[in-house]
Design a protein around this motif. Structure first.
Motif, PDB file in Angstrom:
ATOM      1  N   ALA A 179       2.037 -14.183  -6.619  1.00  0.00           N
ATOM      2  CA  ALA A 179       2.607 -14.574  -5.337  1.00  0.00           C
ATOM      3  C   ALA A 179       3.450 -13.427  -4.795  1.00  0.00           C
ATOM      4  O   ALA A 179       4.119 -12.710  -5.542  1.00  0.00           O
ATOM      5  N   TRP A 180       3.434 -13.283  -3.463  1.00  0.00           N
ATOM      6  CA  TRP A 180       4.166 -12.199  -2.797  1.00  0.00           C
ATOM      7  C   TRP A 180       4.970 -12.787  -1.647  1.00  0.00           C
ATOM      8  O   TRP A 180       4.481 -13.614  -0.880  1.00  0.00           O
ATOM      9  N   ALA A 181       6.210 -12.320  -1.544  1.00  0.00           N
ATOM     10  CA  ALA A 181       6.994 -12.602  -0.345  1.00  0.00           C
ATOM     11  C   ALA A 181       6.597 -11.588   0.720  1.00  0.00           C
ATOM     12  O   ALA A 181       6.610 -10.376   0.475  1.00  0.00           O
ATOM     13  N   VAL A 182       6.216 -12.064   1.894  1.00  0.00           N
ATOM     14  CA  VAL A 182       5.677 -11.211   2.945  1.00  0.00           C
ATOM     15  C   VAL A 182       6.650 -11.178   4.123  1.00  0.00           C
ATOM     16  O   VAL A 182       7.027 -12.229   4.656  1.00  0.00           O
ATOM     17  N   ILE A 183       7.075  -9.970   4.504  1.00  0.00           N
ATOM     18  CA  ILE A 183       7.920  -9.766   5.678  1.00  0.00           C
ATOM     19  C   ILE A 183       7.132  -8.916   6.655  1.00  0.00           C
ATOM     20  O   ILE A 183       6.726  -7.793   6.324  1.00  0.00           O
ATOM     21  N   GLU A 184       6.914  -9.448   7.874  1.00  0.00           N
ATOM     22  CA  GLU A 184       6.150  -8.728   8.889  1.00  0.00           C
ATOM     23  C   GLU A 184       7.010  -8.547  10.137  1.00  0.00           C
ATOM     24  O   GLU A 184       7.665  -9.495  10.590  1.00  0.00           O
ATOM     25  N   VAL A 185       6.996  -7.313  10.636  1.00  0.00           N
ATOM     26  CA  VAL A 185       7.716  -6.990  11.872  1.00  0.00           C
ATOM     27  C   VAL A 185       6.696  -6.403  12.838  1.00  0.00           C
ATOM     28  O   VAL A 185       6.059  -5.385  12.533  1.00  0.00           O
ATOM     29  N   SER A 186       6.525  -7.021  13.989  1.00  0.00           N
ATOM     30  CA  SER A 186       5.547  -6.547  14.969  1.00  0.00           C
ATOM     31  C   SER A 186       6.208  -6.451  16.339  1.00  0.00           C
ATOM     32  O   SER A 186       7.258  -7.066  16.596  1.00  0.00           O
ATOM     33  N   ASP A 187       5.592  -5.642  17.200  1.00  0.00           N
ATOM     34  CA  ASP A 187       6.109  -5.483  18.552  1.00  0.00           C
ATOM     35  C   ASP A 187       4.931  -5.523  19.522  1.00  0.00           C
ATOM     36  O   ASP A 187       3.773  -5.617  19.116  1.00  0.00           O
ATOM     37  N   ASN A 188       5.227  -5.398  20.791  1.00  0.00           N
ATOM     38  CA  ASN A 188       4.206  -5.462  21.829  1.00  0.00           C
ATOM     39  C   ASN A 188       4.049  -4.122  22.546  1.00  0.00           C
ATOM     40  O   ASN A 188       3.641  -4.071  23.695  1.00  0.00           O
ATOM     41  N   GLY A 189       4.400  -3.028  21.838  1.00  0.00           N
ATOM     42  CA  GLY A 189       4.353  -1.706  22.440  1.00  0.00           C
ATOM     43  C   GLY A 189       2.978  -1.083  22.392  1.00  0.00           C
ATOM     44  O   GLY A 189       1.963  -1.760  22.154  1.00  0.00           O
ATOM     45  N   PRO A 190       2.906   0.237  22.597  1.00  0.00           N
ATOM     46  CA  PRO A 190       1.608   0.924  22.617  1.00  0.00           C
ATOM     47  C   PRO A 190       0.990   1.096  21.237  1.00  0.00           C
ATOM     48  O   PRO A 190      -0.153   1.508  21.133  1.00  0.00           O
ATOM     49  N   GLY A 191       1.725   0.796  20.184  1.00  0.00           N
ATOM     50  CA  GLY A 191       1.185   0.966  18.840  1.00  0.00           C
ATOM     51  C   GLY A 191       1.395   2.378  18.309  1.00  0.00           C
ATOM     52  O   GLY A 191       2.093   3.205  18.908  1.00  0.00           O
ATOM     53  N   ILE A 192       0.774   2.635  17.182  1.00  0.00           N
ATOM     54  CA  ILE A 192       0.910   3.927  16.497  1.00  0.00           C
ATOM     55  C   ILE A 192      -0.402   4.687  16.644  1.00  0.00           C
ATOM     56  O   ILE A 192      -1.482   4.115  16.468  1.00  0.00           O
ATOM     57  N   ALA A 193      -0.309   5.960  16.967  1.00  0.00           N
ATOM     58  CA  ALA A 193      -1.519   6.780  17.085  1.00  0.00           C
ATOM     59  C   ALA A 193      -2.271   6.790  15.756  1.00  0.00           C
ATOM     60  O   ALA A 193      -1.662   6.813  14.680  1.00  0.00           O
ATOM     61  N   GLU A 194      -3.599   6.746  15.844  1.00  0.00           N
ATOM     62  CA  GLU A 194      -4.407   6.679  14.621  1.00  0.00           C
ATOM     63  C   GLU A 194      -4.149   7.862  13.703  1.00  0.00           C
ATOM     64  O   GLU A 194      -4.121   7.722  12.488  1.00  0.00           O
ATOM     65  N   GLU A 195      -3.944   9.051  14.297  1.00  0.00           N
ATOM     66  CA  GLU A 195      -3.713  10.221  13.443  1.00  0.00           C
ATOM     67  C   GLU A 195      -2.341  10.182  12.785  1.00  0.00           C
ATOM     68  O   GLU A 195      -2.080  10.912  11.822  1.00  0.00           O
ATOM     69  N   ALA A 196      -1.447   9.343  13.283  1.00  0.00           N
ATOM     70  CA  ALA A 196      -0.101   9.260  12.714  1.00  0.00           C
ATOM     71  C   ALA A 196       0.009   8.220  11.616  1.00  0.00           C
ATOM     72  O   ALA A 196       0.944   8.276  10.803  1.00  0.00           O
ATOM     73  N   LEU A 197      -0.914   7.257  11.561  1.00  0.00           N
ATOM     74  CA  LEU A 197      -0.811   6.173  10.579  1.00  0.00           C
ATOM     75  C   LEU A 197      -0.723   6.666   9.138  1.00  0.00           C
ATOM     76  O   LEU A 197       0.088   6.154   8.355  1.00  0.00           O
ATOM     77  N   PRO A 198      -1.541   7.657   8.705  1.00  0.00           N
ATOM     78  CA  PRO A 198      -1.436   8.088   7.302  1.00  0.00           C
ATOM     79  C   PRO A 198      -0.111   8.763   6.963  1.00  0.00           C
ATOM     80  O   PRO A 198       0.219   8.897   5.783  1.00  0.00           O
ATOM     81  N   HIS A 199       0.655   9.204   7.979  1.00  0.00           N
ATOM     82  CA  HIS A 199       1.874   9.973   7.717  1.00  0.00           C
ATOM     83  C   HIS A 199       3.134   9.229   8.122  1.00  0.00           C
ATOM     84  O   HIS A 199       4.224   9.797   8.077  1.00  0.00           O
ATOM     85  N   ILE A 200       2.997   7.964   8.503  1.00  0.00           N
ATOM     86  CA  ILE A 200       4.106   7.263   9.124  1.00  0.00           C
ATOM     87  C   ILE A 200       5.288   7.093   8.169  1.00  0.00           C
ATOM     88  O   ILE A 200       6.448   6.992   8.603  1.00  0.00           O
ATOM     89  N   PHE A 201       5.050   7.081   6.838  1.00  0.00           N
ATOM     90  CA  PHE A 201       6.129   6.894   5.872  1.00  0.00           C
ATOM     91  C   PHE A 201       6.567   8.209   5.228  1.00  0.00           C
ATOM     92  O   PHE A 201       7.306   8.191   4.244  1.00  0.00           O
ATOM     93  N   GLU A 202       6.119   9.323   5.793  1.00  0.00           N
ATOM     94  CA  GLU A 202       6.545  10.616   5.268  1.00  0.00           C
ATOM     95  C   GLU A 202       7.925  10.980   5.825  1.00  0.00           C
ATOM     96  O   GLU A 202       8.316  10.553   6.922  1.00  0.00           O
ATOM     97  N   ARG A 203       8.638  11.808   5.081  1.00  0.00           N
ATOM     98  CA  ARG A 203       9.994  12.177   5.470  1.00  0.00           C
ATOM     99  C   ARG A 203       9.972  13.099   6.689  1.00  0.00           C
ATOM    100  O   ARG A 203       9.148  14.018   6.760  1.00  0.00           O
ATOM    101  N   PHE A 204      10.881  12.846   7.595  1.00  0.00           N
ATOM    102  CA  PHE A 204      11.081  13.644   8.816  1.00  0.00           C
ATOM    103  C   PHE A 204       9.851  13.634   9.725  1.00  0.00           C
ATOM    104  O   PHE A 204       9.743  14.474  10.614  1.00  0.00           O
ATOM    105  N   TYR A 205       8.911  12.711   9.482  1.00  0.00           N
ATOM    106  CA  TYR A 205       7.735  12.646  10.346  1.00  0.00           C
ATOM    107  C   TYR A 205       8.057  11.754  11.545  1.00  0.00           C
ATOM    108  O   TYR A 205       8.593  10.644  11.407  1.00  0.00           O
TER     109      TYR A 205
END
Length: 516
Positions: free
Chosen positions: A422-448
């Motif tokens: 079992a997993w506790a799931v926390i989801e945060v979503s918005d209604n903005g333009p989203g994240i660029a596809e090329e940025a998704l793999p690096h979104i959790f990198e430092r200073f990115y």
């Protein structure tokens, strides 16, 4: 385009190798098979050649001996044969020849015109029409080996010549002598020879297997050592080295491995040294900045920009904002340094996840900006670090408020896997333009930062990296994605123990409602 020459056989060979079971594709089975095949080919080829030569020698020697003895016997009685012998003369001739060789097992026949004489009994079973024609056409002795009822026999045909008067040139007398003799003795010798060759071949194969095992062991020993060393190196033991013996290609390979391992160890040590130096530098700088930043914050708190007008108030406001951003950056750097140094610790406590999320939103004044879908009080409890969970929630919601567009939704629920986890799931979503596809793999990198236009924003670029480190410290998972309707969604999954939560249908609906 036509296939290259030899492509067909290579394709068939590859297809055959694929069908071989994996345990038989190893180097040892292949070396052993190669040695055995070479030994078999050598032994069988040598045996076949030796058998052929020996068989030819035995039969040739026997044949020559019989023909020579037959010619000697016929030549001894030829002067006493009448020029035109009748049947009684022919019978006398064959009797004399047989008597002279009575222990040889011969069968003799003499022909002159229509007369025939046999000894010891009538008929020669091995006499063929071909042999008769050869005797009639040639002046020389002819022979033929035949099988009668599976038994080998030698048949010899010899025309008898004579001289008369002053004419010393031999001429055919018309008398032909035939001899048939069994070759069972020679056949027995050949069978004994075959048996000996088979035994020798078996010994050669056994010897080849032993030599193949020894050779394979000699070849595979350094290969196995190299494999063990490679696995140890992959496990992090960079000080592993191989013993180099000999001067062959395997010794060169071992030496090359040792040189590679030494260079890799040196490089890794240098990288670790530089990494430790960098971490120490960041920690020292952050620590040294905290004191003057605390003093600057105290001064800006005393000098309230609201009490100043004009340029002085604007300057104080800029100083206050810069000091706050710098304080946040220093705190984030120190937090990252603790993660890098392995000094980050969890102080778990059993808390109500929904209540913890409500406190996070309330402490930052976000209740009116976030649509929260939370389970009821006491429904979802988990053992987590409350401070780190607060950081995770605040970073995700703050990121959505800064870079997304309303409405910002926060959902908390439970998801169960087929394995019972079992997993506790926390989801945060918005209604903005989203994240660029090329940025998704690096979104959790430092200073990115996903947008270069945000390079000078108040964000340090470390918030999502710290969030990911906190989630991993709990043994959880975090991922970012774009919603089909638009906007970005961040999902955090924290592991629950079996007794942590027993979600009601409403809670499960809330957990599933945020992802789409």
């Amino acid at each position: 385009m036509p296939a290259a020459p030899g492509a067909g056989p290579r394709r068939l060979l590859r297809a055959a190798l694929v069908r071989i079971p994996l345990p038989l594709r190893g180097l040892r089975p292949r070396l052993l098979t190669a040695f055995v095949l070479v030994a078999m080919a050598s032994a069988l080829g040598t045996g076949a050649l030796a058998f052929r030569e020996a068989r030819t020698g035995v039969l040739q020697q026997s044949q020559d001996s019989v023909i020579r003895q037959f010619r000697t016997s016929v030549d001894a009685i030829a002067p006493y044969i009448p020029p035109s012998p009748d049947r009684s003369d022919l019978q006398s001739v064959v009797n004399q020849v047989l008597y002279a060789n009575r222990s040889s097992g011969w069968r003799v026949m003499a022909t002159y015109g229509d007369h025939r004489a046999y000894a010891p009994s009538a008929g020669l079973v091995g006499l063929t029409p071909e042999l008769r024609r050869s005797v009639a056409e040639k002046r020389a002795t002819v022979f033929q080996r035949v099988n009668v009822d599976g038994r080998p026999r030698l048949v010899v045909g010899m025309p008898v010549t004579s001289t008369s008067g002053e004419n010393t040139q031999p001429r055919l007398s018309g008398l032909v002598m035939y001899l048939e003799v069994s070759q069972n003795t020679e056949e027995g010798s050949i069978k004994a020879m075959v048996s000996g060759i088979e035994r020798a071949t078996l010994v050669a194969l056994c010897l080849a297997v032993v030599l193949a095992l020894l050779a394979a062991g000699g070849v595979l020993r350094p290969v196995r050592a190299l494999r063990r060393a490679t696995r140890r190196m992959a496990a992090g033991h960079l000080d592993v080295r191989l013993d180099v013996t000999g001067s062959d290609e395997l010794a060169d390979l071992s030496q090359a491995f040792n040189e590679t391992a030494a260079e890799l160890e040196r490089t890794i040590k240098e990288l670790h040294r530089l990494e430790a130096q960098g971490r120490r530098f960041v920690a020292d700088v952050s620590h040294e900045l905290r004191t003057p930043l605390a003093a600057m914050s105290a001064v800006t708190d005393v000098l309230d920009p609201q009490e100043r007008d004009g340029e002085t108030g604007e300057a104080l406001r800029l100083i206050s904002e810069g000091t706050n951003r710098l304080s946040v950056l220093v705190n984030d750097l120190m937090e990252i340094s603790r993660f890098d140094a392995g000094a980050a610790e969890l102080h778990r406590d059993e808390i109500d996840l929904a209540e913890s999320v409500r406190r996070t939103l309330a402490s930052r004044g976000w209740q009116g900006q976030v649509e929260a879908r939370l389970p009821g009080p006491g429904v979802l409890r988990a053992r987590v670090d409350p401070r780190r969970l607060d950081v995770v929630t605040a970073n995700l919601v703050g990121n959505a408020l800064r870079h997304g567009e309303p409405p910002v939704r926060l959902t908390v629920g439970v998801r169960k896997e087929g394995t019972g986890m079992a997993w506790a799931v926390i989801e945060v979503s918005d209604n903005g333009p989203g994240i660029a596809e090329e940025a998704l793999p690096h979104i959790f990198e430092r200073f990115y930062k996903a947008s270069t236009s945000r390079a000078r924003s108040e964000s340090s670029g470390l918030g999502l990296a710290i969030t990911a480190e906190n989630v991993r410290l709990h043994g959880g998972r975090i991922r970012a994605a774009n919603l089909l309707r638009g906007g970005a969604v961040f999902t955090v999954e924290l592991p629950l123990h079996p007794d942590d939560a027993d979600p009601s249908p409403d809670t499960r609906t809330a957990a599933a409602g945020g992802a789409r």
